[in-house]
Write a protein that holds these residues in place. Structure first.
Motif, PDB file in Angstrom:
ATOM      1  N   PHE A 242       0.796  -1.226   0.000  1.00 52.29           N
ATOM      2  CA  PHE A 242       0.000   0.000   0.000  1.00 52.29           C
ATOM      3  C   PHE A 242       0.829   1.276   0.000  1.00 52.29           C
ATOM      4  O   PHE A 242       0.281   2.366   0.090  1.00 52.29           O
ATOM      5  N   ASP A 296      -9.414  10.738   7.529  1.00 50.94           N
ATOM      6  CA  ASP A 296      -9.310  10.414   6.110  1.00 50.94           C
ATOM      7  C   ASP A 296      -8.557  11.522   5.377  1.00 50.94           C
ATOM      8  O   ASP A 296      -9.100  12.231   4.549  1.00 50.94           O
ATOM      9  N   GLN A 304      -2.667   6.039   1.917  1.00 54.21           N
ATOM     10  CA  GLN A 304      -4.002   5.446   1.744  1.00 54.21           C
ATOM     11  C   GLN A 304      -4.575   5.071   3.102  1.00 54.21           C
ATOM     12  O   GLN A 304      -4.582   3.897   3.474  1.00 54.21           O
ATOM     13  N   VAL A 307      -7.452   2.192   3.321  1.00 54.16           N
ATOM     14  CA  VAL A 307      -6.990   0.857   2.947  1.00 54.16           C
ATOM     15  C   VAL A 307      -6.103   0.274   4.039  1.00 54.16           C
ATOM     16  O   VAL A 307      -6.244  -0.891   4.428  1.00 54.16           O
ATOM     17  N   VAL A 308      -5.200   1.103   4.569  1.00 49.61           N
ATOM     18  CA  VAL A 308      -4.296   0.619   5.616  1.00 49.61           C
ATOM     19  C   VAL A 308      -5.093   0.264   6.874  1.00 49.61           C
ATOM     20  O   VAL A 308      -4.841  -0.762   7.511  1.00 49.61           O
ATOM     21  N   GLN A 310      -8.128  -0.809   7.041  1.00 49.86           N
ATOM     22  CA  GLN A 310      -8.825  -2.083   6.816  1.00 49.86           C
ATOM     23  C   GLN A 310      -7.871  -3.258   6.825  1.00 49.86           C
ATOM     24  O   GLN A 310      -8.230  -4.366   7.235  1.00 49.86           O
TER      25      GLN A 310
ATOM     26  N   MET B  75      -2.573  -5.015  -5.412  1.00 49.97           N
ATOM     27  CA  MET B  75      -3.669  -4.137  -5.032  1.00 49.97           C
ATOM     28  C   MET B  75      -4.295  -3.497  -6.276  1.00 49.97           C
ATOM     29  O   MET B  75      -3.589  -3.088  -7.182  1.00 49.97           O
ATOM     30  N   ARG B  76      -5.623  -3.429  -6.318  1.00 51.15           N
ATOM     31  CA  ARG B  76      -6.385  -2.784  -7.385  1.00 51.15           C
ATOM     32  C   ARG B  76      -6.048  -3.342  -8.773  1.00 51.15           C
ATOM     33  O   ARG B  76      -6.009  -2.621  -9.752  1.00 51.15           O
ATOM     34  N   GLY B  99      -8.877  -2.166  -3.262  1.00 46.86           N
ATOM     35  CA  GLY B  99      -7.720  -1.546  -2.630  1.00 46.86           C
ATOM     36  C   GLY B  99      -7.105  -2.395  -1.537  1.00 46.86           C
ATOM     37  O   GLY B  99      -5.925  -2.273  -1.241  1.00 46.86           O
ATOM     38  N   ASN B 100      -7.877  -3.270  -0.937  1.00 48.74           N
ATOM     39  CA  ASN B 100      -7.352  -4.145   0.102  1.00 48.74           C
ATOM     40  C   ASN B 100      -7.079  -5.546  -0.413  1.00 48.74           C
ATOM     41  O   ASN B 100      -6.991  -6.492   0.365  1.00 48.74           O
ATOM     42  N   ARG B 102      -8.958  -7.674  -2.202  1.00 52.36           N
ATOM     43  CA  ARG B 102     -10.046  -8.637  -2.035  1.00 52.36           C
ATOM     44  C   ARG B 102     -10.764  -8.764  -3.376  1.00 52.36           C
ATOM     45  O   ARG B 102     -10.726  -7.840  -4.193  1.00 52.36           O
ATOM     46  N   PRO B 260     -16.485  -0.450   7.217  1.00 49.29           N
ATOM     47  CA  PRO B 260     -15.537  -1.414   6.676  1.00 49.29           C
ATOM     48  C   PRO B 260     -15.316  -2.555   7.670  1.00 49.29           C
ATOM     49  O   PRO B 260     -15.375  -2.309   8.877  1.00 49.29           O
ATOM     50  N   PRO B 261     -15.098  -3.771   7.226  1.00 45.30           N
ATOM     51  CA  PRO B 261     -14.902  -4.182   5.829  1.00 45.30           C
ATOM     52  C   PRO B 261     -16.200  -4.660   5.161  1.00 45.30           C
ATOM     53  O   PRO B 261     -16.124  -5.378   4.176  1.00 45.30           O
ATOM     54  N   GLU B 272     -13.182   3.863  -2.875  1.00 50.91           N
ATOM     55  CA  GLU B 272     -12.303   3.870  -4.050  1.00 50.91           C
ATOM     56  C   GLU B 272     -12.578   5.044  -4.976  1.00 50.91           C
ATOM     57  O   GLU B 272     -12.149   5.053  -6.134  1.00 50.91           O
TER      58      GLU B 272
END
Lengths: 571, 317
Positions: A242, A296, A304, A307-308, A310, B75-76, B99-100, B102, B260-261, B272
């Motif tokens: 990330f 945020d 990010q 994302v981090v 999560q 990622m992505r 982004g994670n 998944r 999230p998540p 995103e």
């Protein structure tokens, strides 16, 4: 409805009038209390008009009556035409690093007076470039200064342009209209590296991203729990996936480019099995539920945030069966809550260097004066840092910082995760292209074989009087024009002589004497002497100084690095 | 059905109503069946319900599973579909990775479950409360009517999303709270619809007859009036599901809804949104999913309205 509006409006007007009325008498009151300073200022004026005449030099001295005002400067004086002495209220080993900062650059005293203390678009400095023309909104043009005391600039004309979109900056570089760009988008790193005509240079990361704990809330009051979590977050997974290229997994809290930062043991290796054991030992074999706070906001240390957050959530669930609820807070609220120790869980935050010294990292976070952001302070860390801060030599401080770093590792007030990287890109033909960890790229040493060098950054400078600017885009422009007593080495953080040839401190680090370089001339042709140094700094220091104007009058770096202003208006 | 009833049920009034309502549903279905657009809407909704019920078998991955270290993926990463020429040695991700890291497709499938759940449950909540309020208000009239309806007017005066945001701010972010907020915000619409139809049915002969026969208030209101005032509610409810899904997605987009998540479409979009140029698949598919579901409910709702109201049906066809 309308009537309410007008009532409200009139209340506002009344309130502002009251404020103005209360503010006005406060200023004269402090002036009365401070007769020493202006008196010392006046006799210097005639002398400064003939700076070349050495025997007639009347040295300026500016002194605080005592140290009660809260700042760390006691006095600034010109001992003779080429010697400046600073007396401090308390020992400060980082003083050279601080005084080298570009906000404390020297301009001619006469010029500062002529511009009323705000030379916003026409700074006069001693640097390799001088300002030729600033087309607001378009470009900023510098031309080389022939009388520069050091090595002359390679390109005779330097042009600054700006563009906020990373993709558009890259496009300009690819088409060849600019020679270098700041901050290409992380997604474009591969494109630049794959292009033989371009060169990507990673900017060393002088920041840290960490996961903080407030140790006044259960279960984070238990050191074993903090250690368990420290071992169970795979930090390299976060950085590898990330973060942009040039980022590093943090081995210590402070980035290694800072002297003393990476003494002592490296951070815990990723070991979820051991973490699980420790957590069980602490009585949480089945995990627990907690919260993870963040704001945020994208920063160099945390590109990010969502994302981090999560990923940490997923890792803690998988490795320790800790159920994490993510909570996003508004930036200001979040910082207030963190500082007051009100976040009852973990949080994501980071820190970027103001000046390259350990005190700017560890003392700010773990020292005696730190906030409640990690809950209760750890006395052994506080004591060790206090001892280290009173020593001048990096070699003497190193063992103490090793001890402090080991203590931080043991107590885990937070988990250092990453030092976030960014980059600059140049045409492959540019000589000596570099990226500075402090963001002050020095263009005099760069050449492209031609007369004109064009640099494109993220944004237009706000003003060119950097005593009163904090924005990196402005500072970079100033750094081409004006110089301080000392400077940071090109592309690095070590302090080296600039307008001062040498400096020394007394043994308890409260008196710093700088020997100035002789024969230096400003861009307007006037000679440089000690009174220019005193004038440039004093107008920032004294809030009631007639030239204490600047751009907004905030002078944030002065108060950030040296404490409150002299004669600061009562709040 | 009717012949047997005729012999067993003595009450003529009731019989008349039963007969009429049966034929109403039949004609409605017939009219609805003729409209292609509403049939398309209904088909999509049925497919979506099927997906929602069978998501755990349809989804190739666990929607919460981070694939770092499990597969050779980034990622992505852009979609990789074997049928469209993606090399067979790469793992297939029909809609790419988020982004994670998944699987976006699995998350989208699970998102269907959430969106439909949100849609049906909020509308149910709003209909139950709205109907009771509207019925009481319409039947009793007077000061009860005034108080309830002014209260509803106050609720209606706020932009619905803004009011929902305010409620969620008070309750705290989360899917359940978002659901409550949207439910509360949509109560007035149902209350007004029910009140209007109760008012029109209240004075009809069969109601007067029940009253004359000595039926109590409860019997009259819930046994006679409401069943005959429901048709506009069905239309309103179907269209309301679309609005509820959209509002829930909006709240989640703003970070006030699903946390999230959780794989909620709005939340997926929101997290995103900055990657719209670099990773368009991450905003395209959730956006498309929201659009399709909302569109299908709107198509069905429109069709139902036309079918239930013969005058409108003729006007529009």
């Amino acid at each position: 409805m309308k009537r309410n509006f007008f009532v409200l409006l009139s209340v506002f007007v009344l309130a502002s009038m009251l404020l103005a009325a209360c503010g006005a008498p406060a200023a004269p009151a402090t002036e009365v209390a401070e007769p020493v300073a202006p008196a010392a200022e006046e006799p210097a004026a005639p002398a400064a008009e003939e700076p070349a005449a050495m025997p007639e030099f009347v040295a300026d001295k500016y002194e605080a009556p005592d140290c009660e005002y809260g700042g760390i400067i006691k006095s600034i004086e010109a001992v003779d035409a080429y010697t400046v002495k600073f007396t401090l209220c308390a020992a400060d080993p980082a003083f050279p690093s601080k005084i080298a900062f570009s906000s404390f650059a020297v301009q001619p005293k006469e010029h500062l007076e002529a511009t009323g203390g705000s030379p916003l678009e026409n700074p006069v400095g001693t640097g390799p470039y001088q300002v030729a023309e600033w087309k607001r909104g378009e470009e900023l043009i510098f031309k080389a200064y022939d009388g520069y005391w050091g090595e002359k600039a390679k390109a005779t004309t330097l042009v600054f342009r700006w563009q906020s979109e990373a993709a558009a900056r890259l496009l300009e570089l690819q088409s060849g209209t600019v020679d270098g760009i700041d901050n290409p988008g992380p997604d474009d790193f591969a494109v630049i590296e794959g292009d033989a005509n371009l060169a990507l240079i990673n900017r060393p990361a002088l920041n840290v991203f960490y996961v903080g704990f407030t140790n006044t809330f259960a279960p984070f009051d238990n050191e074993l729990v903090r250690q368990a979590i420290a071992m169970s977050i795979d930090r390299s997974r976060i950085v590898d996936n990330f973060y942009p290229a040039g980022s590093e997994v943090a081995s210590h809290f402070s980035p290694c480019a800072i002297p003393g930062a990476c003494e002592g043991e490296d951070w815990y290796a990723f070991d979820p099995a051991k973490g699980k054991e420790l957590l069980a030992e602490a009585g949480f074999a089945d995990g627990f539920a907690t919260k993870l706070f963040y704001r945020d906001v994208v920063r160099g240390y945390l590109p990010q945030p969502g994302v981090v957050a999560q990923d940490i959530q997923a890792q803690l669930k998988e490795n320790l069966n800790i159920d994490v609820t993510i909570e996003v807070q508004e930036s200001g609220t979040f910082l207030d809550n963190a500082d007051s120790g009100a976040l009852d869980g973990m949080y994501l935050l980071g820190w970027g260097a103001d000046y390259p010294d350990m005190t700017n990292f560890v003392d700010y976070h773990f020292g005696a004066g730190s906030s409640k952001q990690f809950g209760n302070k750890f006395d052994d860390i506080v004591v060790t840092l206090k001892d280290a801060a009173s020593l001048a030599m990096d070699s003497d401080r190193a063992p103490l910082y090793a001890k402090a770093n080991d203590l931080i590792k043991q107590h885990v007030p937070m988990i250092p995760v990453a030092h976030g990287g960014s980059a600059v890109a140049f045409k492959a033909t540019v000589e000596d292209g570099h990226a500075s960890p402090l963001g002050n790229e020095y263009f005099a040493v760069m050449g492209n074989g031609g007369d004109t060098f064009v640099w494109m950054q993220n944004a237009e400078p706000i003003s060119l009087y950097c005593a009163d600017e904090t924005d990196g885009e402005s500072l970079r422009a100033c750094e081409q024009v004006t110089e301080s007593l000392l400077r940071y080495e090109v592309g690095g953080t070590a302090v080296e002589p600039a307008l001062a040839e040498s400096y020394e401190a007394n043994t308890d680090l409260t008196e710093w004497t700088f020997q100035l370089r002789q024969g230096v001339t400003f861009h307007d042709g006037s000679a440089f002497d000690a009174n220019d140094v005193v004038a440039s700094l004093v107008l920032q220091w004294d809030a009631t100084h007639p030239l204490h104007k600047g751009n907004t009058g905030a002078f944030s770096y002065w108060s950030g690095l040296f404490g409150p202003f002299l004669n600061a208006p009562a709040e | 059905m009717s012949p047997e009833k005729k012999t067993t049920v003595a009450n003529l009034d009731a019989e008349g109503i039963t007969l009429e309502s049966v034929s109403l549903w039949q004609t409605t279905w017939r009219r609805l069946f003729k409209r292609k657009s509403s049939m398309v809407g209904l088909a999509i909704i049925l497919i979506m319900i099927f997906i929602a019920l069978t998501a755990q078998w349809l989804a190739p991955y666990d929607p919460y599973q981070v694939l770092i270290g499990k597969e050779e993926v980034k990622m992505r990463q852009a979609p990789c579909i074997h049928l469209l020429g993606c090399p067979a040695d790469q793992p297939q991700h029909i809609m790419g990775l988020d982004g994670n890291v998944r699987d976006q497709f699995s998350r989208l499938l699970y998102g269907t479950r959430l969106s439909l759940l949100v849609g049906f449950s909020t509308v149910t909540l709003a209909i139950v409360i709205g109907t009771v309020l509207g019925a009481i208000s319409g039947y009793f009239g007077g000061w009860v009517d005034t108080i309830i309806m002014r209260l509803m007017d106050v609720l209606l005066a706020f932009p619905s999303l803004l009011l929902a945001i305010a409620i969620v701010t008070v309750l705290g972010p989360g899917l359940i709270n978002a659901l409550l907020a949207i439910g509360i915000v949509s109560i007035p619409a149902y209350a007004r619809v029910v009140r209007a139809s109760v008012l029109s049915v209240r004075e009809m002969d069969f109601v007067s007859a029940t009253r004359a026969l000595g039926g109590n208030t409860y019997e009259i209101l819930f046994g006679r009036i409401l069943p005959n005032a429901l048709t506009p509610l069905i239309v309103q409810g179907t269209l309301g599901i679309a609005t509820a899904i959209l509002d829930a997605a909006a709240l989640s987009f703003l970070g006030l809804g699903a946390q999230p998540p959780t794989p909620e479409w709005g939340a997926m979009l929101g997290s995103e949104r900055n990657q719209v140029f670099t990773a368009p698949h991450l905003v395209f598919y959730p956006g498309l999913a929201i659009m399709i579901v909302v569109l299908s409910f709107n198509l069905l709702g429109d069709g139902l309205r036309d079918a239930l109201d013969p005058r409108l049906a003729h006007a529009s066809s």
